[in-house]
Write a protein that holds these residues in place. Structure first.
Motif, short mmCIF file in Angstrom:
data_model
loop_
_atom_site.label_atom_id
_atom_site.label_comp_id
_atom_site.label_asym_id
_atom_site.label_seq_id
_atom_site.Cartn_x
_atom_site.Cartn_y
_atom_site.Cartn_z
N TYR A 89 6.68 3.24 -0.96
CA TYR A 89 6.83 3.30 0.34
C TYR A 89 5.43 2.53 1.12
O TYR A 89 4.96 2.91 1.17
CB TYR A 89 6.96 4.36 0.90
CG TYR A 89 7.34 5.58 0.14
CD1 TYR A 89 8.60 5.31 -0.68
CD2 TYR A 89 7.38 6.92 -0.39
CE1 TYR A 89 9.50 6.46 -1.59
CE2 TYR A 89 7.88 7.94 -1.12
CZ TYR A 89 8.84 7.28 -1.54
OH TYR A 89 9.66 8.67 -2.57
N PRO A 90 6.16 1.62 1.74
CA PRO A 90 4.85 -0.02 2.11
C PRO A 90 4.59 0.51 3.78
O PRO A 90 3.36 0.17 3.67
CB PRO A 90 6.19 -0.74 2.09
CG PRO A 90 7.26 -0.71 2.53
CD PRO A 90 7.81 0.77 1.28
N HIS A 91 5.14 1.59 4.71
CA HIS A 91 4.61 2.02 5.70
C HIS A 91 3.76 2.99 5.31
O HIS A 91 3.28 3.37 6.35
CB HIS A 91 5.82 2.25 6.38
CG HIS A 91 7.14 3.16 5.64
ND1 HIS A 91 7.65 2.91 4.58
CD2 HIS A 91 7.21 4.78 6.17
CE1 HIS A 91 8.33 4.37 4.51
NE2 HIS A 91 8.34 5.13 5.49
N MET A 92 3.35 3.69 4.03
CA MET A 92 2.24 5.25 3.68
C MET A 92 1.64 4.33 3.18
O MET A 92 1.66 3.53 2.10
CB MET A 92 3.77 5.97 2.85
CG MET A 92 4.87 6.39 4.15
SD MET A 92 5.60 7.89 2.62
CE MET A 92 6.88 8.21 4.10
N ILE A 100 4.63 12.92 -0.16
CA ILE A 100 5.55 13.13 1.16
C ILE A 100 6.87 14.31 -0.08
O ILE A 100 7.38 15.08 1.00
CB ILE A 100 6.65 11.78 1.25
CG1 ILE A 100 7.61 11.99 1.90
CG2 ILE A 100 6.67 10.74 0.44
CD1 ILE A 100 8.22 12.22 3.30
N PHE B 136 12.42 9.43 6.43
CA PHE B 136 10.89 9.13 6.10
C PHE B 136 10.60 8.07 5.52
O PHE B 136 9.90 7.77 5.70
CB PHE B 136 10.25 10.89 5.59
CG PHE B 136 10.71 11.68 6.34
CD1 PHE B 136 9.42 11.89 7.42
CD2 PHE B 136 11.38 12.89 5.89
CE1 PHE B 136 9.27 13.15 7.96
CE2 PHE B 136 11.34 13.77 6.73
CZ PHE B 136 10.29 13.79 8.07
N ILE B 137 11.42 7.33 4.63
CA ILE B 137 11.60 6.28 4.27
C ILE B 137 12.17 4.61 4.18
O ILE B 137 11.48 4.35 4.84
CB ILE B 137 12.18 6.68 2.31
CG1 ILE B 137 11.98 7.67 2.17
CG2 ILE B 137 12.07 5.75 1.84
CD1 ILE B 137 9.76 7.65 1.98
N PRO B 140 12.43 3.94 8.87
CA PRO B 140 11.18 3.91 9.32
C PRO B 140 10.87 2.14 9.27
O PRO B 140 10.22 0.88 9.53
CB PRO B 140 9.61 4.61 9.02
CG PRO B 140 10.35 5.60 8.75
CD PRO B 140 12.24 5.25 8.13
N GLN B 141 11.62 2.22 8.05
CA GLN B 141 11.07 0.83 7.59
C GLN B 141 12.05 -0.34 7.99
O GLN B 141 12.17 -1.23 8.23
CB GLN B 141 11.39 0.40 5.92
CG GLN B 141 10.07 1.07 5.09
CD GLN B 141 10.41 1.00 3.25
OE1 GLN B 141 10.62 -0.12 3.17
NE2 GLN B 141 10.45 2.03 2.92
N ARG B 144 10.87 -2.56 11.70
CA ARG B 144 10.61 -3.49 11.59
C ARG B 144 11.65 -4.98 11.79
O ARG B 144 11.48 -5.72 12.82
CB ARG B 144 10.29 -3.89 10.43
CG ARG B 144 8.75 -2.41 9.81
CD ARG B 144 8.30 -2.71 8.63
NE ARG B 144 7.02 -1.81 8.05
CZ ARG B 144 6.98 -1.34 8.72
NH1 ARG B 144 6.24 -1.90 9.59
NH2 ARG B 144 6.17 0.01 7.83
#
Lengths: 242, 222
Positions: A89-92, A100, B136-137, B140-141, B144
């Motif tokens: 997950y690139p944002h974590m 998670i 959560f996955i 959020p992405q 952007r």
């Protein structure tokens, strides 16, 4: 632990898995190899139903994956899956990537999950990259985070779908070493890979697939030295000749 | 003469401020409702249910393929004919919410679909529920991609809100109509009208540009 009985799968008209029968025992390491398009990735993606099967029985840890009524969340929580393209997950951060699922699926307390995450990342040799984002890590490091992410669920089975195929050659070793470490720790594993040295070292059995069929199943030394089928021999000579 | 009219115009400023307040109220309420509805519809539009996807697609096409003025007239003049009586303010908010929601729906759906398939697969494989995956996955992405055009859409909706003056809502544009009858200096009056819209929109235009740059940087970093 994993049991395929007469499993068939089609994509439209294309018969991608053809009457598959395979038993994987607890603690066993099985390497699946074969030419591209042979169905080996599809085979392991069926185990946690990333792909549904159309026919046959597929039982994992005594749970019927072929049965639409089965609660797959429960099955998947027991299976770690490592992808060719990492899919972190690139944002974590690395740590958040590993915590998670334990927090949301296992309902672990955040502090406990983070301790487990740190411990596991340390185990795969990434103690100093715990707070890095995936983009700040090399391919090999990313793949080790992905392995740690799977391990943090404390799974009974780990599945690897060509875990080193997207890596630069100098990083393949570090990832294979991590997987070997797991194998020696007694983890039940199915690994799709072309790394024959790795297969020879850790696999209990090699499964050779071609065209949606399982063509041969044998201990690695038997398969590499003395493949029983023409297709197996042709495949081996094509990958060992370079 | 010009300076007399300018003086008169300055004396009408409180009236204009009421118009600003009305525009902000109509656009603000519509954007809140439009964002909520747009996100819900966008998530379903990018989801698995084919029927929902098709129904939302038809709604989006209808809203985007008809003039906003016509949509307002339908809501304000035609709905009462079938027993749904609305005051001009409510009709304006409903019409503009509907319009904004349809655009935001497409922005959100596009953002969700831009998240690589492997992200969902990884989340599925680790046992995360559909809701947790989204929360959560995926979202959020997707944000952007979604944020810059979303703020851009806010600017468009604020400007589109001038159309609600046609059914008698006394917004900035309507105040302009009234004023120009007293002060026949069209350029001056509607210059002020334009300036007031610009004053509301300009911070958002800047925000959109800032988000665009920031998101690009983040995408490169990722």
């Amino acid at each position: 632990m994993i049991s395929f009985k007469n499993v068939n799968k089609w994509y439209g008209d294309l018969h991608v898995l053809n009457n598959i029968n395979l038993e994987v025992d607890a603690g066993e390491v099985v390497v699946v190899c074969g030419p591209s398009g042979s169905g080996k990735s599809t085979l392991i993606r069926c185990i946690n139903r990333l792909e549904p099967i159309q026919e046959g029985e597929l039982v994992v840890d005594n749970m019927a994956v072929h049965d639409k009524k089965t609660n797959m969340t429960k099955v998947r929580a027991e299976i770690g899956f490592v992808f060719q393209s990492f899919n972190l997950y690139p944002h974590m951060t690395a740590l958040q990537n590993t915590t998670i699922a334990p927090i949301k699926v296992r309902k672990m307390k955040k502090a406990d999950a983070e301790e487990l995450g740190r411990e596991t990342l340390t185990r795969v040799g990434l103690k100093d990259r715990i707070n890095s984002y995936p983009a700040q890590l090399s391919g090999g490091q990313q793949q080790r985070v992905a392995i740690a992410r799977g391990l943090c669920m404390n799974p009974k089975i780990m599945l690897f779908d060509e875990p080193t195929s997207a890596l630069d050659p100098e990083m393949i070793g570090e990832v294979l070493d991590t997987i070997k470490m797991l194998a020696k720790g007694g983890m039940t594993m199915v690994v799709v890979t072309h790394e024959m040295g790795f297969a020879r070292e850790v696999a209990n059995r090699v499964v050779f697939m071609d065209d949606g069929y399982i063509v041969e199943v044998a201990p690695p030394n038997d398969f590499f030295r003395n493949a029983q089928t023409e297709r197996g021999k042709a495949f081996l000579s094509s990958i060992l000749s370079h | 003469m010009w300076s007399f009219y300018f003086h008169e115009l300055m004396r009408s400023l409180p009236f204009f401020m009421k118009g600003v307040w009305m525009t902000v109220a109509v656009a603000g309420l519509s954007l809140i409702a439009g964002t909520i509805i747009g996100f819900i519809c966008g998530i379903m539009r990018a989801g698995r249910n084919k029927i929902l996807r098709a129904v939302i697609g038809v709604w989006v096409d209808i809203v985007r393929g008809t003039p906003f003025l016509v949509q307002i007239f339908i809501i304000f003049f035609i709905l009462p004919g079938i027993g749904i009586e609305l005051d001009a303010f409510s009709a304006a908010v409903i019409a503009l919410s509907n319009l904004s929601a349809s655009f935001i729906c497409e922005i959100v759906a596009g953002g969700i679909l831009s998240v690589p398939k492997g992200q969902r697969e990884a989340a599925t494989a680790s046992g995360l529920s559909q809701y947790h995956q989204l929360r959560f996955i995926v979202l959020p992405q997707a944000m952007r991609t979604v944020l810059p055009p979303l703020v851009g859409q806010y600017v468009l909706s604020i400007k589109d809100s001038s159309v609600v003056s046609a059914i008698g809502v006394v917004d900035i544009t309507r105040v302009g109509w009234f004023t120009v009858q007293r002060i026949p200096e069209g350029i001056m009056v509607f210059g002020l009208v334009g300036l007031l819209y610009f004053a509301i929109c300009y911070p958002l235009i800047n925000l959109s540009g800032y988000l665009e740059r920031r998101m690009t940087v983040m995408t490169i970093r990722l």
